[in-house]
Design a protein around this motif. Structure first.
Motif, mmCIF file in Angstrom:
data_model
loop_
_atom_site.group_PDB
_atom_site.id
_atom_site.type_symbol
_atom_site.label_atom_id
_atom_site.label_comp_id
_atom_site.label_asym_id
_atom_site.label_seq_id
_atom_site.Cartn_x
_atom_site.Cartn_y
_atom_site.Cartn_z
ATOM 1 N N GLU A 77 0.912 -1.220 -0.073
ATOM 2 C CA GLU A 77 -0.073 0.070 -0.052
ATOM 3 C C GLU A 77 0.900 1.275 -0.022
ATOM 4 O OE1 GLU A 77 -2.420 0.844 3.353
ATOM 5 O OE2 GLU A 77 -4.396 0.845 2.092
ATOM 6 N N ALA A 78 1.996 1.338 0.974
ATOM 7 C CA ALA A 78 2.799 2.452 0.990
ATOM 8 C C ALA A 78 3.494 2.534 -0.435
ATOM 9 C CB ALA A 78 3.790 2.372 2.056
ATOM 10 N N ILE A 79 4.151 1.315 -1.049
ATOM 11 C CA ILE A 79 4.741 1.474 -2.247
ATOM 12 C C ILE A 79 3.797 2.111 -3.456
ATOM 13 C CG2 ILE A 79 5.574 -0.075 -4.168
ATOM 14 C CD1 ILE A 79 6.618 -1.752 -1.963
ATOM 15 N N LEU A 80 2.397 1.585 -3.515
ATOM 16 C CA LEU A 80 1.625 2.144 -4.519
ATOM 17 C C LEU A 80 1.373 3.796 -4.299
ATOM 18 C CD1 LEU A 80 -0.940 -0.965 -4.483
ATOM 19 C CD2 LEU A 80 0.536 -0.157 -6.376
ATOM 20 N N ARG A 81 1.023 4.107 -3.036
ATOM 21 C CA ARG A 81 0.965 5.470 -2.764
ATOM 22 C C ARG A 81 2.145 6.369 -3.179
ATOM 23 N NH1 ARG A 81 -0.601 4.726 1.959
ATOM 24 N NH2 ARG A 81 1.305 4.726 3.059
ATOM 25 N N ALA A 132 4.266 5.661 -5.663
ATOM 26 C CA ALA A 132 4.352 5.367 -7.029
ATOM 27 C C ALA A 132 3.339 6.469 -7.612
ATOM 28 C CB ALA A 132 3.890 4.054 -7.519
ATOM 29 N N LYS A 133 2.317 6.763 -6.716
ATOM 30 C CA LYS A 133 1.182 7.964 -7.337
ATOM 31 C C LYS A 133 1.714 9.139 -7.105
ATOM 32 C CE LYS A 133 -3.510 9.116 -6.956
ATOM 33 N NZ LYS A 133 -4.767 8.740 -6.622
ATOM 34 N N GLU A 134 2.077 9.287 -5.730
ATOM 35 C CA GLU A 134 2.292 10.746 -5.384
ATOM 36 C C GLU A 134 3.760 11.201 -5.653
ATOM 37 O OE1 GLU A 134 1.435 10.516 -1.035
ATOM 38 O OE2 GLU A 134 -0.578 10.211 -1.628
ATOM 39 N N GLU A 135 4.837 10.444 -5.853
ATOM 40 C CA GLU A 135 5.996 10.788 -5.923
ATOM 41 C C GLU A 135 6.292 10.555 -7.426
ATOM 42 O OE1 GLU A 135 7.494 12.884 -3.597
ATOM 43 O OE2 GLU A 135 6.066 12.411 -2.402
ATOM 44 N N LEU A 136 6.039 9.665 -8.002
ATOM 45 C CA LEU A 136 6.485 9.149 -9.139
ATOM 46 C C LEU A 136 5.630 9.427 -10.383
ATOM 47 C CD1 LEU A 136 8.268 5.691 -8.343
ATOM 48 C CD2 LEU A 136 9.195 8.002 -8.536
ATOM 49 N N ASP A 137 4.524 9.996 -10.082
ATOM 50 C CA ASP A 137 3.233 10.038 -10.987
ATOM 51 C C ASP A 137 2.880 9.105 -11.786
ATOM 52 O OD1 ASP A 137 2.780 12.899 -9.942
ATOM 53 O OD2 ASP A 137 4.611 13.525 -11.399
ATOM 54 N N PHE A 138 2.937 7.773 -11.273
ATOM 55 C CA PHE A 138 2.468 6.605 -12.078
ATOM 56 C C PHE A 138 0.941 6.631 -12.316
ATOM 57 C CE2 PHE A 138 5.959 3.048 -11.437
ATOM 58 C CZ PHE A 138 6.854 4.075 -11.744
ATOM 59 N N GLU A 139 0.472 6.121 -13.432
ATOM 60 C CA GLU A 139 -0.989 6.065 -13.576
ATOM 61 C C GLU A 139 -1.487 4.891 -13.189
ATOM 62 O OE1 GLU A 139 -1.781 7.640 -17.533
ATOM 63 O OE2 GLU A 139 -0.984 9.435 -17.139
ATOM 64 N N ARG A 140 -0.651 3.754 -13.455
ATOM 65 C CA ARG A 140 -1.295 2.334 -13.186
ATOM 66 C C ARG A 140 0.122 1.533 -12.942
ATOM 67 N NH1 ARG A 140 -1.394 3.272 -18.476
ATOM 68 N NH2 ARG A 140 -0.288 2.063 -19.895
ATOM 69 N N VAL A 141 -0.316 0.498 -12.327
ATOM 70 C CA VAL A 141 0.741 -0.539 -12.111
ATOM 71 C C VAL A 141 0.303 -2.027 -12.719
ATOM 72 C CG1 VAL A 141 2.044 -1.859 -10.178
ATOM 73 C CG2 VAL A 141 1.625 0.552 -9.892
ATOM 74 N N ILE A 142 1.196 -2.756 -13.181
ATOM 75 C CA ILE A 142 0.781 -4.063 -13.699
ATOM 76 C C ILE A 142 1.651 -5.049 -12.943
ATOM 77 C CG2 ILE A 142 0.809 -5.266 -15.828
ATOM 78 C CD1 ILE A 142 0.440 -3.032 -17.388
ATOM 79 N N CYS A 192 -3.214 -9.099 -4.002
ATOM 80 C CA CYS A 192 -3.316 -8.291 -5.051
ATOM 81 C C CYS A 192 -4.708 -7.824 -5.096
ATOM 82 C CB CYS A 192 -3.010 -8.805 -6.763
ATOM 83 S SG CYS A 192 -1.149 -8.908 -6.764
ATOM 84 N N ALA A 193 -5.838 -8.751 -4.907
ATOM 85 C CA ALA A 193 -7.218 -8.539 -5.030
ATOM 86 C C ALA A 193 -7.539 -7.575 -3.982
ATOM 87 C CB ALA A 193 -8.000 -9.648 -4.718
ATOM 88 N N LYS A 194 -7.088 -7.752 -2.451
ATOM 89 C CA LYS A 194 -7.216 -6.725 -1.341
ATOM 90 C C LYS A 194 -6.510 -5.291 -1.721
ATOM 91 C CE LYS A 194 -6.369 -6.624 3.359
ATOM 92 N NZ LYS A 194 -5.666 -7.301 4.507
ATOM 93 N N LEU A 195 -5.729 -5.281 -2.552
ATOM 94 C CA LEU A 195 -4.955 -3.902 -2.871
ATOM 95 C C LEU A 195 -5.786 -3.189 -4.170
ATOM 96 C CD1 LEU A 195 -1.207 -4.959 -2.713
ATOM 97 C CD2 LEU A 195 -2.217 -2.968 -1.350
ATOM 98 N N MET A 235 -2.132 -11.775 -15.273
ATOM 99 C CA MET A 235 -1.715 -10.410 -15.194
ATOM 100 C C MET A 235 -2.493 -9.513 -14.580
ATOM 101 S SD MET A 235 -0.672 -8.016 -18.694
ATOM 102 C CE MET A 235 -2.445 -7.756 -19.215
ATOM 103 N N LEU A 236 -2.181 -8.636 -13.723
ATOM 104 C CA LEU A 236 -3.230 -7.743 -13.006
ATOM 105 C C LEU A 236 -2.909 -6.231 -13.199
ATOM 106 C CD1 LEU A 236 -2.272 -10.389 -10.454
ATOM 107 C CD2 LEU A 236 -4.522 -9.851 -10.107
ATOM 108 N N ARG A 237 -3.872 -5.699 -13.077
ATOM 109 C CA ARG A 237 -3.665 -4.153 -13.210
ATOM 110 C C ARG A 237 -4.535 -3.342 -12.228
ATOM 111 N NH1 ARG A 237 -5.284 -2.091 -18.781
ATOM 112 N NH2 ARG A 237 -7.390 -2.056 -17.708
ATOM 113 N N LYS A 238 -3.679 -2.218 -11.758
ATOM 114 C CA LYS A 238 -4.381 -1.266 -10.802
ATOM 115 C C LYS A 238 -4.073 0.031 -11.450
ATOM 116 C CE LYS A 238 -4.410 0.531 -6.132
ATOM 117 N NZ LYS A 238 -5.830 0.373 -5.895
ATOM 118 N N HIS A 239 -5.216 0.934 -11.395
ATOM 119 C CA HIS A 239 -5.148 2.441 -11.673
ATOM 120 C C HIS A 239 -4.850 3.006 -10.576
ATOM 121 C CE1 HIS A 239 -6.044 2.458 -16.096
ATOM 122 N NE2 HIS A 239 -6.681 1.317 -15.768
ATOM 123 N N LEU A 240 -4.012 4.077 -10.655
ATOM 124 C CA LEU A 240 -3.842 4.583 -9.255
ATOM 125 C C LEU A 240 -4.100 6.148 -9.008
ATOM 126 C CD1 LEU A 240 0.309 4.001 -9.082
ATOM 127 C CD2 LEU A 240 -1.700 2.473 -7.912
#
Length: 66
Positions: free
Chosen positions: A11-15, A17-27, A41-44, A61-66
């Protein structure tokens, strides 16, 4: 296992990635038989997008939009 550490770290890594690295999605790719990682992954909030065969192993393969 089962103490929620992986969820907190991811959860911290995804945050980050979004806030500091401006990632739009993670695969991510998870071995089909790895139920614990698929559950995490489902829980996240990751969504299954397909299957990939890499060598002799099958990966989901799983994807999450940030």
């Amino acid at each position: 296992q089962g103490r929620g550490y992986a969820y907190e770290v991811c959860e911290a890594i995804l945050r980050y990635a979004k806030e500091e690295l401006d990632f739009e999605r993670v695969i991510c790719f998870v071995k089909q038989e790895n139920a614990a990682s698929l559950g995490l992954c489902a829980k996240l909030g990751f969504i299954e997008k397909g299957m990939e065969q890499l060598g002799t192993d099958a990966y989901i393969m799983l994807r999450k939009h940030l």
